[in-house]
Design an enzyme around this catalytic site. Structure first.
Site, PDB file in Angstrom:
ATOM      1  N   ASP A   1       9.433  11.827  -7.431  1.00 55.56           N
ATOM      2  CA  ASP A   1       9.178  10.958  -6.275  1.00 55.56           C
ATOM      3  C   ASP A   1      10.264   9.878  -6.168  1.00 55.56           C
ATOM      4  O   ASP A   1       9.973   8.696  -6.016  1.00 55.56           O
ATOM      5  CB  ASP A   1       7.779  10.319  -6.411  1.00 55.56           C
ATOM      6  CG  ASP A   1       7.219   9.855  -5.073  1.00 55.56           C
ATOM      7  OD1 ASP A   1       7.831  10.172  -4.031  1.00 55.56           O
ATOM      8  OD2 ASP A   1       6.188   9.160  -5.075  1.00 55.56           O
TER       9      ASP A   1
ATOM     10  N   THR B   1      -3.087   1.064  -3.863  1.00 53.41           N
ATOM     11  CA  THR B   1      -2.688  -0.286  -3.492  1.00 53.41           C
ATOM     12  C   THR B   1      -2.137  -0.954  -4.749  1.00 53.41           C
ATOM     13  O   THR B   1      -2.718  -0.811  -5.820  1.00 53.41           O
ATOM     14  CB  THR B   1      -3.910  -1.074  -2.968  1.00 53.41           C
ATOM     15  OG1 THR B   1      -4.435  -0.374  -1.844  1.00 53.41           O
ATOM     16  CG2 THR B   1      -3.533  -2.480  -2.550  1.00 53.41           C
TER      17      THR B   1
ATOM     18  N   HIS C   1       0.866  -1.172   0.000  1.00 52.74           N
ATOM     19  CA  HIS C   1       0.000   0.000   0.000  1.00 52.74           C
ATOM     20  C   HIS C   1       0.899   1.217   0.000  1.00 52.74           C
ATOM     21  O   HIS C   1       1.891   1.257   0.716  1.00 52.74           O
ATOM     22  CB  HIS C   1      -0.851   0.052   1.270  1.00 52.74           C
ATOM     23  CG  HIS C   1      -1.750  -1.131   1.414  1.00 52.74           C
ATOM     24  ND1 HIS C   1      -2.921  -1.251   0.729  1.00 52.74           N
ATOM     25  CD2 HIS C   1      -1.625  -2.245   2.171  1.00 52.74           C
ATOM     26  CE1 HIS C   1      -3.502  -2.401   1.053  1.00 52.74           C
ATOM     27  NE2 HIS C   1      -2.734  -3.028   1.920  1.00 52.74           N
TER      28      HIS C   1
HETATM   29  P1  ATP Z   1       3.992   6.172  -2.612  1.00 50.89           P
HETATM   30  O1  ATP Z   1       2.545   5.894  -2.814  1.00 50.89           O
HETATM   31  O2  ATP Z   1       4.239   7.340  -1.743  1.00 50.89           O
HETATM   32  O3  ATP Z   1       4.747   6.205  -3.910  1.00 50.89           O
HETATM   33  P2  ATP Z   1       5.067   3.548  -2.212  1.00 50.89           P
HETATM   34  O4  ATP Z   1       5.982   3.656  -3.375  1.00 50.89           O
HETATM   35  O5  ATP Z   1       5.577   2.809  -1.015  1.00 50.89           O
HETATM   36  O6  ATP Z   1       4.599   4.962  -1.746  1.00 50.89           O
HETATM   37  P3  ATP Z   1       3.197   2.252  -3.957  1.00 50.89           P
HETATM   38  O7  ATP Z   1       3.785   2.948  -5.111  1.00 50.89           O
HETATM   39  O8  ATP Z   1       1.719   2.190  -3.865  1.00 50.89           O
HETATM   40  O9  ATP Z   1       3.714   2.863  -2.606  1.00 50.89           O
HETATM   41  O10 ATP Z   1       3.785   0.780  -3.928  1.00 50.89           O
HETATM   42  C1  ATP Z   1       3.510  -0.106  -2.859  1.00 50.89           C
HETATM   43  C2  ATP Z   1       4.502  -1.253  -2.906  1.00 50.89           C
HETATM   44  O11 ATP Z   1       4.190  -2.090  -4.002  1.00 50.89           O
HETATM   45  C3  ATP Z   1       5.931  -0.814  -3.149  1.00 50.89           C
HETATM   46  O12 ATP Z   1       6.562  -0.512  -1.941  1.00 50.89           O
HETATM   47  C4  ATP Z   1       6.553  -2.011  -3.832  1.00 50.89           C
HETATM   48  O13 ATP Z   1       7.117  -2.862  -2.862  1.00 50.89           O
HETATM   49  C5  ATP Z   1       5.374  -2.678  -4.510  1.00 50.89           C
HETATM   50  N1  ATP Z   1       5.416  -2.462  -5.963  1.00 50.89           N
HETATM   51  C6  ATP Z   1       5.057  -1.353  -6.636  1.00 50.89           C
HETATM   52  N2  ATP Z   1       5.202  -1.501  -7.964  1.00 50.89           N
HETATM   53  C7  ATP Z   1       5.676  -2.765  -8.151  1.00 50.89           C
HETATM   54  C8  ATP Z   1       6.061  -3.535  -9.305  1.00 50.89           C
HETATM   55  N3  ATP Z   1       5.975  -3.034 -10.531  1.00 50.89           N
HETATM   56  N4  ATP Z   1       6.523  -4.787  -9.117  1.00 50.89           N
HETATM   57  C9  ATP Z   1       6.628  -5.293  -7.869  1.00 50.89           C
HETATM   58  N5  ATP Z   1       6.299  -4.630  -6.754  1.00 50.89           N
HETATM   59  C10 ATP Z   1       5.829  -3.385  -6.865  1.00 50.89           C
END
Ligand code: ATP
Ligand code: MG
Length: 432
Positions: free
Chosen positions: A278, A174, A169
């Site tokens: 970001d 999500t 998340h």
């Molecule tokens: P923010 O929303 O502030 O960018 P974040 O990067 O932690 O925070 P998300 O971008 O929603 O949150 O991603 C949540 C999690 O999902 C990430 O921390 C990562 O571990 C996983 N994730 C995101 N994209 C991928 C992907 N393409 N392949 C595998 N895991 C992923």
């Protein structure tokens, strides 16, 4: 064609793993392994040695879902291959498809003499004119070009997506691991609830168009986006190693190669006049092939604004000038690059309390403890985290920095082996 099989017509029992050893002249040998968890790299080489006795085989390859060949040279890489294979088996089971054997391609071997070895029966399948005809086509191995065609036809939609595990998340959304039925591809789908007008939805979709044009091995592949009711789904390439925020204190020779990829990814975005906005460890993804890719960069102003209206958009990786509301530029991405790598190595929690953000504005930049890290690494971080944006390295200076130059050797295997080892450790811890 010579078609060798062991077992009755190569049928798989539910427990056994069938490895199909592809021979350079188009023939194949099926090997049924009854204790797959105990299987070692050495065992596979031994069997290949029996199949190709005239050749010296030191490694073998398998194909990923894009049809790219991945080399296996160690137990760790073999575990990565098996975990990839079992994920494809799972998809085939879910979709009621025939379970296909694991195909491997022996490497560095001389053309073998055609030979039938003990225990291997010749398969006399009628009409099997060539190996490719004889093999059922693997729906999971659609090429990237094919996938792009599917997506270009606007076929990426909710109906074709089967959501699986939650990957994480974030601030507003999500991320799910999902299966795309039409292409047979595993995706990462980020779902963000957004209460916005149809007009804004259209604007976001058009701003996202540029993502289709992003073509760099350091940037996450984008497959498409769609709105359903009040939420947008962004479909991207799935990275089986996840994001860097869960890895701590990465050995410097591994971190160096990761840093090179991140700098190349940022340089690519900047060349397209895209600011990431970001940069942080959770937006740097790795996989068992040793690739490192950036995700979640701000191509759609409208999407960024819409998310910001719903959620607090401040984080500890923001440059001082951004926290004070001044202009954002390439230099601000460079700050975030520096603080991200510092955080990973400092072995601390990833987010600082909000009041600490003010310190970033008012006080001296944090520095890494001397003696614990190499001089080029400390210098790299210190340069990226200069308080004055103009004093931070420009893109070409980043690429020319000794820390980056030292590790800019294209050695993806270092990262690959490390990711495999970390995933294995995590799996072992989870099993305890
Ligand atoms: P923010 O929303 O502030 O960018 P974040 O990067 O932690 O925070 P998300 O971008 O929603 O949150 O991603 C949540 C999690 O999902 C990430 O921390 C990562 O571990 C996983 N994730 C995101 N994209 C991928 C992907 N393409 N392949 C595998 N895991 C992923
Ligand atoms: Mg993210």
């Amino acid at each position: 064609m010579l078609w060798l099989l062991c077992g009755p017509c190569g049928a798989m029992d539910s427990q056994a793993l069938v490895i199909r050893i592809k021979i350079p002249d188009g023939a194949a040998v099926d090997w049924t392994v009854h204790s797959a968890p105990q299987l070692l790299f050495r065992d596979v080489l031994d069997v290949i040695g029996q199949v190709l006795p005239d050749a010296t085989t030191t490694a073998f390859e398998y194909e990923d879902e894009d049809g790219d060949r991945i080399t296996v040279r160690s137990d760790e890489e073999m575990k990565a291959m098996l975990s990839y294979y079992y994920s494809t088996v799972m998809e085939q089971q879910v979709n009621g498809q025939l379970i296909e054997p694991l195909q491997i391609y022996p490497r560095a071997c001389k053309p073998p003499g055609k030979r039938n070895i003990h225990g291997l029966k010749v398969n006399t399948r009628a009409g099997a004119g060539s190996a490719s005809e004889a093999l059922p086509s693997n729906s999971l191995k659609k090429s990237s070009a094919e996938l792009k065609k599917i997506l270009a036809n606007g076929q990426m939609n909710e109906q074709d997506i089967r959501y699986r595990d939650i990957l994480g998340h974030g601030n507003g959304g999500t991320v799910y691991k999902a299966y795309h039925v039409r292409s047979g591809k595993i995706l990462a789908v980020k779902v963000i609830p957004l209460d916005i007008t149809l007009e804004l939805q259209k604007q976001i979709m058009s701003e996202l168009e540029i993502l289709y044009k992003c073509d760099s091995s350091y940037i996450i592949g984008f497959y498409g986006a769609f709105f359903v009711e009040n939420r947008i789904s962004l479909c991207t390439e799935f990275m089986d190693g996840g994001s860097l925020d869960v890895y701590r204190k990465i050995p410097e020779h591994v971190l160096g190669r990761i840093a090179v990829a991140v700098v190349k990814g940022l340089t690519y975005l900047w060349s397209l006049k895209i600011l990431h906005r970001d940069v942080k460890p959770s937006n740097m993804l790795v996989n068992t092939r040793g690739q490192v890719k950036l995700c979640d960069f701000g191509v759609s102003t409208q999407l960024v604004n819409s998310i910001a209206k719903t959620y607090v958009g401040t984080n500890a990786y923001m440059a001082p000038e951004r926290i004070s509301g001044e202009q954002y530029g390439i230099h601000s991405d460079v700050w975030s690059l520096g603080i991200s790598f510092m955080e990973i190595q400092k072995n601390q929690g990833s987010l600082m309390p909000l009041q600490l953000l003010q310190c970033i504005v008012d006080e001296e930049s944090p520095v890494l403890p001397a003696g614990e890290f190499s001089e080029p690494f400390v210098h790299f971080i210190t340069q990226c985290m200069k308080k004055q944006p103009k004093e931070r390295p420009a893109p070409e200076d980043l690429m020319g920095h000794p820390f980056v130059v030292q590790y800019n050797d294209g050695n993806a295997e270092v990262v690959s082996m490390w990711v495999c080892r970390m995933l294995e450790e995590r799996r072992a811890q989870g099993a305890q």
